[in-house]
Design an enzyme around this catalytic site. Structure first.
Site, PDB file in Angstrom:
ATOM      1  N   GLU A   4     -68.699   4.609  -7.972  1.00  0.00           N
ATOM      2  CA  GLU A   4     -67.397   5.038  -8.239  1.00  0.00           C
ATOM      3  C   GLU A   4     -66.950   6.200  -9.183  1.00  0.00           C
ATOM      4  O   GLU A   4     -66.254   5.891 -10.174  1.00  0.00           O
ATOM      5  CB  GLU A   4     -66.793   3.630  -8.900  1.00  0.00           C
TER       6      GLU A   4
HETATM    7  C1  ACM Z   1     -70.335  -1.531  -8.133  1.00  0.00           C
HETATM    8  O1  ACM Z   1     -69.962  -2.709  -8.055  1.00  0.00           O
HETATM    9  N1  ACM Z   1     -69.356  -0.706  -8.693  1.00  0.00           N
HETATM   10  C2  ACM Z   1     -71.794  -1.222  -8.051  1.00  0.00           C
END
Ligand code: ACM
Length: 676
Positions: free
Chosen positions: A315
């Site tokens: 992310e």
């Molecule tokens: C994640 O759940 N962003 C690894």
């Protein structure tokens, strides 16, 4: 006469004990097990002795001492000491095993129990640790004595990597909580604690080299280096590896509170309180960034001996990679076409640093890129397909996508998600790259007080999936054994279920909490996304609401699912119908009591939408059972209106979800078709 009776009693007691074979509650199920049938078991009492033959070391001695403590606590008397050549429980280990436990550590053991002896044999201390847990789980009893049934077990895991991620960044978990979790993991033979130690919301380790990391990035909640070493040693004693994760380049706001010069965003940068992606990420263009990371890793590898190191990599909010003029110039000069290319460059640099420190890199599936060295392990979280993609490209892979415990799915969903399903299209070589799986406990909505209840017993379902043979997929039997596991863990001091009553007492110091407890046998927290969308929350909000007192996958959900299956599948099952009717009536009648309690505090009043929805769902269920019992087809208007009403209860009601709505829908579907 009295002597005669005493003699008779002692003769009876001395007679070999014959047991009726009962289902064992071993979890995970061993690879191979043969139970003796109606055979004489091994009695455990104050005459029981334990002997370690052949190899021994301090770690094995500690494991045996813990075993003896727990067995004695269970049977209520101390074993006899010392155990000589005729000892009752014999533990024979060949060698210590790996100095730093690796993924190929031998964890196998065999256990043979007859009416004279339990013989545990293992090539390594870790194997013995696994076998001792099995032996403890086999202890059972009747009115007169405790015993271990006659059994022959040959056991070893299906997957080498059987982990749990614990996120201490968003909500800190004290050392005691981590140790309790490790004890639970050892019980179900998990072998990796993936410790997510830094986040936007907190940097949780003491750095002597860069002290502003923990001093400014943690709100004072961090592990000292001696605590970290203590946890690593505690885990090793239980055959568990500790893999640290320091998430970068994203999810890294807390690093920059003390060291903003390594961020892509201008200072000042504060600890982020909100959840979701943050745009304070590492600056990949400056050489100083890599020197800093290199020195930090250099400090930490002395604390975390595991061969693997997790860099996160998920992310990445690249707003400032694209919006910062200096970084943009650098990017163009290097010819990086997009954010993915920049991240691949950053990851290659990390790979080199980690290799220098003797570590293999792991990253979340966003790290997958043609430029990524194939030794890098890819952990899939966005979907199973990322695992396949990674191993097809030659990377070792770890599956996490289906095992997000914080998403509040039922244990069945975890249990039936196989890292290598029967119909896999992966080649044998690619399958060999699937190391195993990891459950994830992200802590946006999990506090120290609630974490046991969110981990357990559902984590047992993941543990069994990763340890036991692929064909072990009996869901009812899993739930039966998860119940036993929950009780065992509660008995060890974990707050698997007991947090509910205590948290309700916090909300309501006096008065009868029973109506709320009844509600929470069937209402559960909403799924992760539903809670995120329901009310805006952040790190500063206390997790002390009724939704936090609730349990994922509550007991009555599974009970209703089973009863509805019996009713729906036929033949006519009057007992199942009656049981459902009793439950539905109880839940319908509970609503006014919950409503009355809600007048005392707004936090309890928050439970009335779910309680009322449960009452209406139950009323519809009762009517459905009435039609079924009378063999009547209900008016189509009733069916239609009820179905519409039930659909309205499928989502969260306030911050709770009624867990049985879909089961009542099944009853209506049957009524709409053929009446059984
Ligand atoms: C994640 O759940 N962003 C690894």
């Amino acid at each position: 006469m009295r002597h005669m009776i005493l003699l008779l009693v002692s003769l009876l007691l001395a007679a070999p004990l014959t047991i009726v074979a009962q289902p064992n509650s071993l979890l995970p199920v061993p690879r191979n097990m043969r139970m003796g049938e109606g055979a004489t078991p091994l009695t455990l009492d104050s005459g029981t002795t334990v002997r370690v033959t052949r190899f021994r070391d301090a770690r094995l001695d500690r494991a045996v001492a813990r075993f003896v403590d727990r067995a004695e606590a269970r049977i209520g008397v101390p074993f006899a000491v010392p155990g000589g050549p005729t000892a009752t429980i014999v533990i024979e280990v060949t060698a210590a095993g790996q100095r730093v436990q690796g993924i190929d550590e031998n964890e196998s053991y065999s256990l043979h129990v007859n009416n004279e002896r339990a013989f545990l044999k293992a090539p390594t201390v870790v194997g013995a640790i696994r076998g001792l847990e099995t032996l403890l789980q086999l202890i059972t009893g009747d009115e007169q004595r405790f015993y271990v049934p006659e059994v022959a077990i040959e056991d070893e895991p299906r997957f080498h990597w059987r982990g749990l991620l614990v996120d201490v960044g968003r909500h800190f978990m004290p050392v005691e909580q981590i140790k309790n979790t490790l004890d639970g993991m050892a019980l179900v033979k998990l072998n990796v604690l993936h410790w997510h130690l830094s986040e936007d919301q907190g940097f949780r380790v003491e750095s002597k080299r860069f002290p502003k990391l923990h001093q400014l990035g943690s709100d004072g909640s961090y592990y000292t280096q001696s605590e970290l070493r203590d946890v690593v040693a505690y885990a090793r004693d239980r055959g568990i590896r500790v893999v640290p994760e320091f998430d970068m380049p994203g999810h890294s706001t807390a690093w920059f509170v003390g060291y903003p010069q390594y961020a892509s965003r201008p200072a000042p940068i504060a600890i982020r309180r909100e959840w979701g992606g943050a745009d304070a990420i590492f600056d990949p263009s400056r050489e100083e960034t890599y020197t800093f990371i290199d020195q930090f890793i250099g400090e930490m590898v002395a604390i975390f001996p595991d061969q693997y190191w997790h860099i996160g990599g998920d992310e990445v909010e690249a707003k400032h990679w694209n919006g910062n003029a200096r970084i943009t110039r650098w990017r163009r000069a290097r010819g990086f076409a997009n954010t993915a290319a920049v991240q691949a460059h950053f990851n290659r640099r990390l790979t080199t640093i980690l290799r220098k420190h003797g570590r293999v890199m792991i990253g979340w599936d966003e790290v997958l890129h043609p430029q990524l060295p194939t030794q890098t392990v890819v952990q899939s979280w966005r979907g199973v397909n990322y695992l396949s993609e990674a191993v097809r490209k030659g990377h070792p892979g770890i599956l996490s996508a289906p095992y997000y415990l914080d998403h509040i799915k039922p244990a069945t969903d975890f249990y039936l998600a196989d890292p290598l399903p029967a119909g896999t299209t992966l080649t044998a070589e690619q399958q060999a790259l699937v190391l195993g799986g990891e459950a994830c406990m992200w802590s946006e909505f999990v506090s120290e007080e609630t974490t046991d209840s969110r981990l357990w017993p559902r984590l047992g379902a993941v543990a069994e999936r990763l340890w036991s043979p692929q064909h072990v997929t009996d869901v009812p039997d899993m739930y039966r054994r998860l119940d036993v596991l929950a009780g065992r863990l509660e008995g060890m001091g974990l707050r698997v279920q007991s947090h509910t009553a205590r948290m309700l007492r916090q909300l309501m110091p006096t008065g009868d909490i029973a109506p709320l407890e009844t509600l929470l046998t069937v209402a559960q927290p909403p799924f992760f996304g539903q809670r995120l969308n329901g009310v805006s929350t952040n790190q500063l909000q206390p997790l002390t609401r009724i939704v936090d007192a609730a349990r994922p996958d509550p007991s009555a959900r599974w009970l209703v699912e089973r009863l509805v299956r019996r009713v729906v599948q036929g033949p006519v099952d009057v007992a199942a119908r009656d049981s459902l009717a009793t439950l539905f009536a109880r839940w319908r009648d509970n609503a006014p009591r919950v409503r009355a309690l809600g007048t005392g505090t707004p936090l309890i009043a928050q439970s009335t939408p779910a309680s009322d929805a449960l009452a209406r769902t139950s009323e519809i269920g009762l009517q459905a059972i009435g039609y079924l019992s009378r063999g009547e087809r209900p008016p189509s208007e009733w069916l239609q209106m009820s179905m519409i009403e039930l659909k309205g209860y499928e989502g969260p009601q306030g911050l709770l979800r009624v867990s049985i709505v879909s089961e009542i829908v099944k009853l209506l579907v049957i009524l709409g078709g053929v009446v059984s």
